[in-house]
Write a protein that holds these residues in place. Structure first.
Motif, PDB file in Angstrom:
ATOM      1  N   VAL A  86       0.843  -1.212   0.000  1.00  0.00           N
ATOM      2  CA  VAL A  86       0.000   0.000   0.000  1.00  0.00           C
ATOM      3  C   VAL A  86       0.871   1.252   0.000  1.00  0.00           C
ATOM      4  CG1 VAL A  86      -1.703   1.290   1.332  1.00  0.00           C
ATOM      5  CG2 VAL A  86      -1.905  -1.196   1.130  1.00  0.00           C
ATOM      6  N   GLU A  87       1.900   1.234   0.836  1.00  0.00           N
ATOM      7  CA  GLU A  87       2.786   2.412   0.898  1.00  0.00           C
ATOM      8  C   GLU A  87       3.515   2.618  -0.411  1.00  0.00           C
ATOM      9  OE1 GLU A  87       6.511   4.083   3.643  1.00  0.00           O
ATOM     10  OE2 GLU A  87       5.677   2.073   3.990  1.00  0.00           O
TER      11      GLU A  87
ATOM     12  N   SER B 255       2.579   1.585  -3.405  1.00  0.00           N
ATOM     13  CA  SER B 255       1.609   1.960  -4.437  1.00  0.00           C
ATOM     14  C   SER B 255       1.271   3.435  -4.359  1.00  0.00           C
ATOM     15  CB  SER B 255       0.341   1.110  -4.283  1.00  0.00           C
ATOM     16  OG  SER B 255       0.632  -0.272  -4.437  1.00  0.00           O
ATOM     17  N   GLU B 256       1.099   3.932  -3.178  1.00  0.00           N
ATOM     18  CA  GLU B 256       0.744   5.347  -3.029  1.00  0.00           C
ATOM     19  C   GLU B 256       1.882   6.242  -3.497  1.00  0.00           C
ATOM     20  OE1 GLU B 256      -1.464   8.265   0.178  1.00  0.00           O
ATOM     21  OE2 GLU B 256      -0.945   6.192   0.704  1.00  0.00           O
ATOM     22  N   VAL B 257       3.135   5.871  -3.134  1.00  0.00           N
ATOM     23  CA  VAL B 257       4.272   6.652  -3.620  1.00  0.00           C
ATOM     24  C   VAL B 257       4.353   6.587  -5.134  1.00  0.00           C
ATOM     25  CG1 VAL B 257       6.785   6.804  -3.608  1.00  0.00           C
ATOM     26  CG2 VAL B 257       5.585   6.379  -1.477  1.00  0.00           C
ATOM     27  N   CYS B 258       4.075   5.415  -5.701  1.00  0.00           N
ATOM     28  CA  CYS B 258       4.209   5.237  -7.150  1.00  0.00           C
ATOM     29  C   CYS B 258       3.183   6.046  -7.913  1.00  0.00           C
ATOM     30  CB  CYS B 258       4.088   3.744  -7.461  1.00  0.00           C
ATOM     31  SG  CYS B 258       4.354   3.344  -9.207  1.00  0.00           S
ATOM     32  N   TRP B 259       1.871   5.985  -7.526  1.00  0.00           N
ATOM     33  CA  TRP B 259       0.869   6.726  -8.304  1.00  0.00           C
ATOM     34  C   TRP B 259       1.058   8.222  -8.198  1.00  0.00           C
ATOM     35  CZ3 TRP B 259      -2.630  10.390  -6.978  1.00  0.00           C
ATOM     36  CH2 TRP B 259      -3.013  10.527  -5.630  1.00  0.00           C
ATOM     37  N   VAL B 260       1.534   8.702  -7.006  1.00  0.00           N
ATOM     38  CA  VAL B 260       1.786  10.139  -6.873  1.00  0.00           C
ATOM     39  C   VAL B 260       2.910  10.580  -7.804  1.00  0.00           C
ATOM     40  CG1 VAL B 260       2.582  11.935  -5.297  1.00  0.00           C
ATOM     41  CG2 VAL B 260       0.897  10.263  -4.517  1.00  0.00           C
ATOM     42  N   ALA B 261       4.017   9.752  -7.873  1.00  0.00           N
ATOM     43  CA  ALA B 261       5.122  10.112  -8.755  1.00  0.00           C
ATOM     44  C   ALA B 261       4.687  10.083 -10.216  1.00  0.00           C
ATOM     45  CB  ALA B 261       6.280   9.148  -8.517  1.00  0.00           C
ATOM     46  N   CYS B 262       3.907   9.083 -10.600  1.00  0.00           N
ATOM     47  CA  CYS B 262       3.424   9.015 -11.990  1.00  0.00           C
ATOM     48  C   CYS B 262       2.506  10.201 -12.304  1.00  0.00           C
ATOM     49  CB  CYS B 262       2.671   7.700 -12.217  1.00  0.00           C
ATOM     50  SG  CYS B 262       3.738   6.247 -12.168  1.00  0.00           S
ATOM     51  N   PHE B 263       1.674  10.553 -11.395  1.00  0.00           N
ATOM     52  CA  PHE B 263       0.780  11.685 -11.608  1.00  0.00           C
ATOM     53  C   PHE B 263       1.583  12.977 -11.755  1.00  0.00           C
ATOM     54  CE2 PHE B 263      -1.723  15.150  -9.705  1.00  0.00           C
ATOM     55  CZ  PHE B 263      -2.770  15.205 -10.623  1.00  0.00           C
ATOM     56  N   GLN B 264       2.634  13.163 -10.939  1.00  0.00           N
ATOM     57  CA  GLN B 264       3.446  14.371 -11.008  1.00  0.00           C
ATOM     58  C   GLN B 264       4.069  14.521 -12.392  1.00  0.00           C
ATOM     59  OE1 GLN B 264       2.673  16.407  -8.651  1.00  0.00           O
ATOM     60  NE2 GLN B 264       4.582  16.556  -7.454  1.00  0.00           N
TER      61      GLN B 264
ATOM     62  N   PRO C 299      -6.034   5.477  -4.949  1.00  0.00           N
ATOM     63  CA  PRO C 299      -7.279   5.134  -4.258  1.00  0.00           C
ATOM     64  C   PRO C 299      -8.483   5.553  -5.092  1.00  0.00           C
ATOM     65  CG  PRO C 299      -5.742   6.258  -2.792  1.00  0.00           C
ATOM     66  CD  PRO C 299      -5.192   6.393  -4.172  1.00  0.00           C
ATOM     67  N   ALA C 300      -9.623   5.008  -4.748  1.00  0.00           N
ATOM     68  CA  ALA C 300     -10.837   5.256  -5.545  1.00  0.00           C
ATOM     69  C   ALA C 300     -11.272   6.702  -5.485  1.00  0.00           C
ATOM     70  CB  ALA C 300     -11.969   4.342  -5.046  1.00  0.00           C
ATOM     71  N   ASP C 301     -11.035   7.371  -4.368  1.00  0.00           N
ATOM     72  CA  ASP C 301     -11.485   8.757  -4.251  1.00  0.00           C
ATOM     73  C   ASP C 301     -10.588   9.727  -5.000  1.00  0.00           C
ATOM     74  OD1 ASP C 301      -9.337   8.316  -2.654  1.00  0.00           O
ATOM     75  OD2 ASP C 301     -10.078   9.474  -0.933  1.00  0.00           O
ATOM     76  N   ARG C 302      -9.510   9.237  -5.632  1.00  0.00           N
ATOM     77  CA  ARG C 302      -8.637  10.125  -6.405  1.00  0.00           C
ATOM     78  C   ARG C 302      -8.776   9.901  -7.928  1.00  0.00           C
ATOM     79  NH1 ARG C 302      -8.700  12.210  -2.231  1.00  0.00           N
ATOM     80  NH2 ARG C 302      -6.963  12.561  -0.788  1.00  0.00           N
ATOM     81  N   ILE C 303      -9.601   8.966  -8.330  1.00  0.00           N
ATOM     82  CA  ILE C 303      -9.733   8.664  -9.781  1.00  0.00           C
ATOM     83  C   ILE C 303     -10.264   9.859 -10.538  1.00  0.00           C
ATOM     84  CG2 ILE C 303     -10.960   7.205 -11.443  1.00  0.00           C
ATOM     85  CD1 ILE C 303     -10.815   4.934  -9.447  1.00  0.00           C
TER      86      ILE C 303
ATOM     87  N   ALA D 139      -3.022  19.156  -6.779  1.00  0.00           N
ATOM     88  CA  ALA D 139      -2.930  19.444  -5.345  1.00  0.00           C
ATOM     89  C   ALA D 139      -3.269  18.223  -4.514  1.00  0.00           C
ATOM     90  CB  ALA D 139      -3.864  20.614  -4.995  1.00  0.00           C
ATOM     91  N   LEU D 140      -4.288  17.500  -4.913  1.00  0.00           N
ATOM     92  CA  LEU D 140      -4.678  16.316  -4.147  1.00  0.00           C
ATOM     93  C   LEU D 140      -3.611  15.248  -4.220  1.00  0.00           C
ATOM     94  CD1 LEU D 140      -8.450  16.142  -5.155  1.00  0.00           C
ATOM     95  CD2 LEU D 140      -7.464  17.027  -3.046  1.00  0.00           C
ATOM     96  N   ALA D 141      -3.064  15.034  -5.423  1.00  0.00           N
ATOM     97  CA  ALA D 141      -2.030  14.010  -5.558  1.00  0.00           C
ATOM     98  C   ALA D 141      -0.775  14.383  -4.775  1.00  0.00           C
ATOM     99  CB  ALA D 141      -1.696  13.811  -7.048  1.00  0.00           C
ATOM    100  N   ASN D 142      -0.444  15.666  -4.840  1.00  0.00           N
ATOM    101  CA  ASN D 142       0.752  16.104  -4.098  1.00  0.00           C
ATOM    102  C   ASN D 142       0.560  15.950  -2.596  1.00  0.00           C
ATOM    103  OD1 ASN D 142       3.332  17.090  -3.965  1.00  0.00           O
ATOM    104  ND2 ASN D 142       2.638  19.209  -3.688  1.00  0.00           N
ATOM    105  N   LYS D 143      -0.672  16.192  -2.136  1.00  0.00           N
ATOM    106  CA  LYS D 143      -0.966  16.038  -0.717  1.00  0.00           C
ATOM    107  C   LYS D 143      -0.809  14.580  -0.293  1.00  0.00           C
ATOM    108  CE  LYS D 143      -4.569  16.897   2.712  1.00  0.00           C
ATOM    109  NZ  LYS D 143      -5.934  17.406   2.944  1.00  0.00           N
ATOM    110  N   ALA D 144      -1.313  13.687  -1.115  1.00  0.00           N
ATOM    111  CA  ALA D 144      -1.166  12.264  -0.785  1.00  0.00           C
ATOM    112  C   ALA D 144       0.289  11.842  -0.820  1.00  0.00           C
ATOM    113  CB  ALA D 144      -1.995  11.413  -1.768  1.00  0.00           C
TER     114      ALA D 144
END
Length: 1035
Positions: free
Chosen positions: A856-857, A859-868, A893-897, A969-974
């Motif tokens: 989980v940790e 995955s969260e780092v990975c999607w944020v980096a890809c989004f950036q 996560p589902a709330d960020r799609i 902003a949301l992705a960067n916050k996560a």
């Protein structure tokens, strides 16, 4: 013609013309005999002061002869005064006193009426005094010693022994001459008599003083003590014994000597009545009799009693000692006083005799400045101080002789005095001697014990009691702080008696109890910071001979142990063995010191044999001796000692170098401490039996110690090399390899020039103490512009820092690399790192499951980096951006799609528009129109960017749902919540994302059209280029 003129001169003129040194007896007869004036003749005789005794005596006798007529006349008037009529009428009523008054008055009147007779009578008294002094002077001169003057070299002995030589003839080559008097006759005649006696006494003319006291006793004897005080203190009493006062044993008063007066009776002119009459007559005389003294002197006309006389002798003795320090002179004065019947000086004589031994017989220091002993100082000293003074400069070779000939006589005198006073103390000599021994240096003690061996005759032994000898030895040795006098201590031990005692378990337990209680007794406390040898002697005082014998066995073991510790440069005082007998922590600490101090700069243990010797000694200290007594490390097991030794061997690896010279090119130093450790651990040698796991623990501990003490991180030299090489000793287990990797990582980190503070490189200990070691990687990427390009190097560094097989750490590292590349606008490298990160995460999801916290940790780092990277406006490759956003949609996560889809749609619209444009261009083949269209689109973009400031000033914050918020902003916050400790956006080239506060403010407006999205992208690009401060960016 000359004779005629001299014969015609008057005697007065001729007398005045003759000088004193030219005057002769014929001149006296010619000038004075013929002169008719008696007063002038007498005055002339008085006026002349000559150094020739014969001529001076002639003048004095002539002057006295010419005064006889005037004395006769005056005496007749004094004896037969005229009587008036009134005196005749009252003659019957007159008394004797009235007659004397009348006689004196008649004499005064006579002198007033005849001044010449008064002057003649006065001069007669002066001449008589001078005549007496002249006779005294002649006797003084006659008793002066004769000086022998060598006029030439002595002749041969055969001439001196010539039997034919006349007995009266003096020996050839020598002449005799009388010693010159101190005061010439011309001065002596008019010198104050007391001053002359004091002067002669101060210059040690004691014969002259004795003559003056004998001839002028009535005048000088009352001032005898003033004369005696003028005698120098260094003069021996035997030289002036005849003028020292003595005591009449019958009357208990000072004995008054008999005087030899020059004349039995006073002349009439010298009588007091006549002298008073002369004074009352008020006649001027011109010449007066000299005074007794020019200074005031204390008179003592009556003989002293015994006590004052004893006090004078005591004061004189104290003065001699204090001013000169000549004890022999003071002692001779005491002896003379005793011979003169003066008692009460016995104790002073004893003290002076003892002081004399101290000054003249005791060994003296080599320096010139020695202590000056005074009787008062001697009396202020205690017996212990005196004993120390006697032996202050004694050497081991002389101390036994000094004790027998100086100290013991003094102590026997003290014992006799105590007995005379009624307080007998027969143990005083022994007690004082023991007190000195307990405070003496070990060299002196050894010499005393060698002179007290039980094999010597009792009369020759200084210490005669065997048990006291053992107690003194135990107290001196266990009370000493010496660390290097083991041979001297062994000499003392060898002098002790050997008692045969049977083995008994009860006695052994008793000895153990004694050792334990003595160890407690020797432990410092607040009431007694240090236990002195006197205290230890009192502790051993009640012990019987059996216990003392067992304590000698203990002392033997402790001496052997002390020599072993001193051999390896970790000496301990003997008292330490008693204090640590039941303290395992103390024994362990000293064993560690022994293992670690060995091989130091003073020892140079560079061979295997040396280390084997050390191990043998350490095991010997851990065991028991032949008598069954325990050694210094008795509480440590054999395994504990071997472990401690092995730790010391490893820690001394840097202290065991050997030098190999290769011709003349270079000299290399290799460390053989670890090689010796490997050799001794080899199973075939069987030197060290240690469990492999324990070896591993010890090696890791020593390696970490080297690491923590290292000043540089380079593991190719210094302590870091020792830390790395130390890990070659044990078997290469996972823990050992991990520690090696960490050392290599430390060396690599230091090679990147990381700074702890400005100008101070980071130290290895700081690296080890860093809780978040990935932050060190972030600092490397921040401080080295091209470090992100070496992805595999950075990943290897992370693995060696302790994150091997840690996928989450690998993902975070790839995220930091991608973020650093993004800041450097190296989009290809950022995309490659992101793609590798995505592959790693998907592999982890397949192997570990989606619900795993690490997954989980990561995955969260990975999607944020890809989004950036996928939303970055300067990244020109739309397809790669869409691919990264797709990966972000897959992992987020589902709330960020919804947030990611908003960006996806914009990129998709851009991609469709670009495709349409390219398709139209290909279809029409109009390259010129395509260029024009591109130029028009550029103008549109520039217009939108120009109006950015105006749009930002009119920003509105609608109450839209979260889906309308800026997805960046949301992705960067996560991302920041997951990797808050990793500064991905470090560097000086700008930020990839705005701070959350500014970013949400600039993007919380609705984006209904494509133009708005384009403007938002352009705004993000401008802010990323360094204009973040326009929106309140804190950086």
């Amino acid at each position: 013609m000359a004779s005629t003129s001299s014969s015609t001169q008057s005697p007065y003129t001729r007398w005045n013309d003759i000088n004193d040194d030219q005057l002769t007896l014929p001149d006296v007869e010619e000038c004075l005999q013929s002169a008719p004036d008696d007063l002038w003749v007498v005055a002339a005789c008085t006026d002349r002061l000559l150094d020739d005794p014969t001529l001076q005596q002639t003048l004095l006798e002539l002057g006295l002869k010419r005064t006889e007529a005037a004395v006769t006349r005056s005496r007749h008037i004094w004896e037969h005064p005229p009587i008036s009529d009134e005196e005749q009428n009252s003659q019957a009523e007159s008394s004797t006193s009235t007659d004397e008054h009348r006689w004196n008055a008649a004499l005064v009147a006579r002198f007033r009426d005849n001044p010449s007779d008064a002057r003649l009578c006065h001069l007669r008294a002066v001449l008589l005094d001078r005549l007496d002094r002249l006779n005294t002077f002649k006797e003084i001169v006659s008793q002066l010693p004769v000086e022998q003057n060598d006029s030439e070299e002595e002749g041969d002995e055969e001439w001196e022994d010539d039997p034919w030589a006349d007995d009266v003839t003096e020996a050839p080559g020598k002449a005799s001459a009388a010693k010159e008097p101190l005061i010439p006759l011309s001065s002596f005649l008019t010198y104050p008599l007391l001053d002359a006696a004091c002067l002669l006494a101060s210059t040690e003319y004691f014969t002259a003083v004795q003559v003056m006291l004998k001839r002028h006793g009535p005048i000088l004897w009352p001032y005898r003590f003033a004369i005696l005080d003028s005698i120098p203190e260094h003069a021996a009493a035997s030289e002036y014994r005849d003028i020292l006062p003595s005591l009449d044993p019958v009357a208990e008063v000072e004995q008054k000597p008999a005087f030899e007066l020059p004349r039995p009776d006073l002349d009439w002119a010298e009588q007091s009545d006549v002298q008073q009459s002369l004074t009352k007559s008020q006649v001027s005389f011109g010449i007066s009799r000299p005074p007794l003294s020019t200074v005031e002197a204390q008179s003592q006309a009556e003989p002293l009693q015994s006590d004052p006389l004893l006090s004078w002798y005591r004061d004189r003795i104290d003065l001699i000692i204090s001013s000169t320090g000549m004890v022999d002179v003071a002692l001779s004065l005491v002896q003379h006083a005793a011979s003169q019947g003066i008692s009460g000086l016995d104790e002073i004589g004893e003290d002076l005799s003892l002081i004399s031994r101290l000054v003249y017989d005791a060994p003296a220091a080599n320096d010139v400045n020695q202590d000056e002993w005074a009787l008062q100082m001697w009396r202020s000293l205690g017996p212990s101080d005196v004993v120390r003074a006697y032996l202050a400069h004694s050497t081991p070779e002389t101390v036994a002789h000094d004790i027998n000939h100086l100290v013991l006589p003094y102590l026997y005198v003290l014992e006799a005095r105590a007995e005379r006073k009624g307080h007998p103390d027969p143990s005083l000599p022994q007690r004082m001697l023991y007190e000195y021994i307990l405070q003496a240096p070990l060299e002196i003690i050894a010499a005393i014990f060698e002179s007290s061996k039980p094999t010597l005759p009792p009369a020759q032994r200084i210490i005669r009691d065997d048990e006291d000898m053992v107690r003194l030895a135990l107290a001196c040795l266990y009370g000493s702080d010496s660390l290097n006098e083991w041979p001297v201590m062994s000499r003392i031990f060898e002098c002790l008696p050997a008692w045969e005692t049977p083995e008994d378990e009860d006695e052994t337990d008793e000895v153990d109890t004694t050792i334990a209680s003595l160890g407690t007794f020797l432990t410092p406390s607040t009431t007694r910071p240090r236990c002195t040898p006197n205290d230890i002697f009192l502790f051993f005082k009640p012990l019987p001979s059996t216990s003392l014998s067992r304590m000698l066995d203990v002392l033997d073991v402790h001496l052997e142990s002390g020599e072993i510790l001193a051999r390896w440069s970790v000496p301990a005082p003997l008292r330490w063995f008693l204090r640590s007998n039941s303290n395992i922590m103390e024994q362990r600490a000293w064993a560690q010191r022994m293992a670690r101090r060995a091989g130091g700069s003073d020892d140079q243990l560079s061979s295997q044999e040396d280390w084997e010797w050390l191990l043998e000694d350490m095991l010997k200290l851990a065991g028991s001796g032949e008598s069954g007594l325990r050694g210094a490390f008795c509480l440590l097991s054999k395994d504990d000692v071997i472990r401690i030794f092995f730790e010391g061997l490893l820690s001394s690896g840097s202290k065991c170098p050997y030098v190999v010279s290769h011709l003349v090119f270079r000299t290399e130093i290799f460390y053989v401490g670890f090689d010796i450790a490997k050799y001794m651990l080899h199973p075939s040698k069987s030197l060290l039996h240690i469990d492999p796991l324990a070896v591993e623990d010890i090696c890791l501990s020593c390696s970490q110690e080297f690491y923590d003490n290292a000043g540089s991180g380079n593991y190719h030299f210094g302590d870091m090399k020792l830390a790395y090489d130390c890990l070659d000793v044990p078997q290469q287990s996972e823990r050992v390899l991990k520690e090696k990797d960490f050392i290599e990582a430390t060396s690599r980190l230091c090679s990147f020039n990381l700074m702890s503070r400005p100008g101070i490189p980071i130290s290895p200990i700081e690296i080890r103490l860093t809780k978040d070691r990935l932050s060190l990687v972030a600092r490397v990427l921040s401080s080295n512009p091209d470090a992100y390009k070496h992805t595999q190097v950075i990943l290897n560094l992370v693995n060696k820092l302790g994150f091997r097989d840690d996928v989450a750490a690998e993902v975070k590292t790839l995220a930091m690399l991608a973020d650093t590349a993004l800041q450097a606008e190296d989009f290809d490298s950022a995309y490659e790192d992101s793609q590798r990160m995505v592959d790693t995460v998907f592999t982890l999801r397949k192997t570990s499951g989606i619900e795993n916290p690490a997954v989980v940790e990561a995955s969260e780092v990975c999607w944020v980096a890809c989004f950036q990277l996928g939303r970055h406006p300067d990244f020109p490759d739309t397809r790669k951006k869409l691919s990264l956003l797709g990966r972000a949609l897959d992992l987020c996560p589902a709330d960020r799609i919804t947030d990611i889809l908003n960006i996806w749609r914009r990129l998709e619209d851009d991609d469709i528009e670009e495709r349409r444009g390219r398709l139209t261009a290909r279809q029409n083949g109009l390259k010129r129109d395509v260029n024009r269209a591109a130029h028009g689109r550029s103008r549109t973009t520039q217009s939108a960017a120009a109006s950015l400031a105006e749009r930002l000033q009119h920003l509105q914050i609608p109450s839209a749902p979260l889906v309308n918020a800026d997805a960046a902003a949301l992705a960067n916050k996560a991302f920041h919540r997951v990797a808050a400790n990793f500064p991905f956006s470090v560097g000086a080239r700008g930020r990839s994302l705005l701070p959350e506060r500014d970013r949400s403010r600039s993007s919380e407006r609705s984006l209904p059209k494509y133009d708005g999205a384009e403007v938002s992208a352009q705004a993000s690009r401008v802010l990323q280029k360094g204009l973040g401060w326009l929106l309140g960016d804190e950086e």
